[in-house]
Design a protein around this motif. Structure first.
Motif: not given
Ligand code: TXA
Ligand code: MG
Length: 325
Positions: A279, A267-268, A275, A283, A184
């Motif tokens: 993300n 985000l987590s 994670e 996001c 990511g």
């Protein structure tokens, strides 16, 4: 300079199967542009030896031509045909390739890479991606692929095929749809000349590199050497203004949470940095889609992948340069 304006084309969405890979490889061999998934973010690929195709990347992204591109190869052997590989670089390739590590090395003269890829530098950035579709594609094309992130210059990197389509549909031949990218954030970029210098924090935590090299790694802060868009202050920018290290939203702000700091998006929720990295760009894309003009972001620890996340967030929060997007 930017190359000739991109022509309107219908961008095909190719499935992640043998037929999709064959079609993607054929387009790339014909000098067309194809976005493909890597474990970090989607790349906008072109045959690195085909100057016209590489010029097409700059045109499709609206990217300033002085910013060099990463060349994607299947393995260390292919890298050694393009660049001089000192022992220390070979050790890092053994330890971390395929994976989210890009090495900047001295290019060979007979490398067969378009000069546009290096944008006038004597060095070339090389990376062997770990994503199975990227690996299959590289083998099927049989050519090194120049591939920056598949977003319009200055905007948020894409981590899904939908993000690619939102930014580049009509400007590229196809996107190979491999679903969301597992890491990511973009690759970590390291130069070795011969002392290691960190050019970009990324998907491989710098602590792992320091352990492998047995030494501390300094950030490269010399602006004369650095013509990298990843190092321009305003980059990775969502449309809205970004406020960092926020514990709660102010009126009118959309909150992006992390861990105990809750938000409309998070985000987590469990405070997991892996994670959160996976993300992050999703996001930011969602905040754009929501039309958020003011965004507050929870604090993120500055360790492991947190360094890459904070680096991208600081750039997202920086004052915007006109004309970069
Ligand atoms: O994870 C990634 O690295 C993704 C995927 C697609 O592989 N690619 C990516 O490419 O992030 P891009 O073009 O968005 O960022 C490449 C960075 C730029 O900041 C560029 O200036 C720098 O690498 N770079 C490329 N060649 C270089 C060189 N010879 N010396 C110094 N920096 C270089
Ligand atoms: Mg990029």
């Amino acid at each position: 300079m930017t190359a000739t304006p991109p022509q309107d084309v219908t961008t095909q969405r190719l499935p992640p199967d043998a037929g999709g890979l064959r079609a993607a490889a054929r387009l790339l061999r014909e000098g067309r542009l194809v976005a493909f998934p890597t474990e970090t973010v989607y790349g906008l690929g072109a045959d690195a030896g085909d100057g016209r195709a590489v010029a097409g990347i700059y045109a499709a992204k609206g990217r300033p031509s002085f910013n060099p591109l990463i060349v994607h190869v299947p393995d260390a052997e292919a890298a050694a045909r393009i660049a001089e590989v000192p022992d220390r670089a070979a050790d890092l390739m053994t330890a971390f390739w395929p994976g989210p590590l890009t090495l900047v090395l001295r290019a060979r003269e007979e490398a067969g890479i378009s000069p546009l890829v290096q944008a006038g530098l004597p060095t070339v950035a090389l990376r062997a991606p770990a994503h199975p579709l990227a690996r299959h594609l590289l083998r099927e094309v049989g050519r090194p692929l120049a591939a920056p992130s598949a977003n319009p210059s200055g905007r948020v990197s894409p981590t899904t095929a939908d993000h690619v389509m939102a930014g580049l549909s009509g400007r590229i031949a196809a996107v190979l749809d491999g679903g969301p990218c597992p890491v990511g954030v973009e690759s970590t970029i390291l130069a070795l000349d011969p002392a290691p210098r960190l050019l970009r924090a990324g998907g491989l935590p710098v602590e792992a590199l320091e352990e492998a090299l047995g030494q501390r790694i300094a950030w490269d802060t010399d602006p004369a050497r650095v013509a990298a868009p990843g190092q321009m202050a305003s980059h990775y920018a969502p449309q809205g203004a970004v406020r960092l290290n926020a514990l709660a939203p102010e009126p009118g702000e959309v909150m992006l949470g992390f861990g105990a700091v809750a938000g409309e998006l998070t985000l987590s929720a469990s405070g997991d940095l892996q994670e959160a990295a996976a993300n992050l760009f999703g996001c930011l894309h969602r905040l754009d889609a929501m039309g958020a003009d003011r965004i507050a972001v929870a604090p993120i620890p500055e360790t492991g992948l947190g360094q890459a996340i904070n680096d991208r967030l600081r750039r997202a929060a920086a004052p915007r340069h006109e004309g970069l997007a």
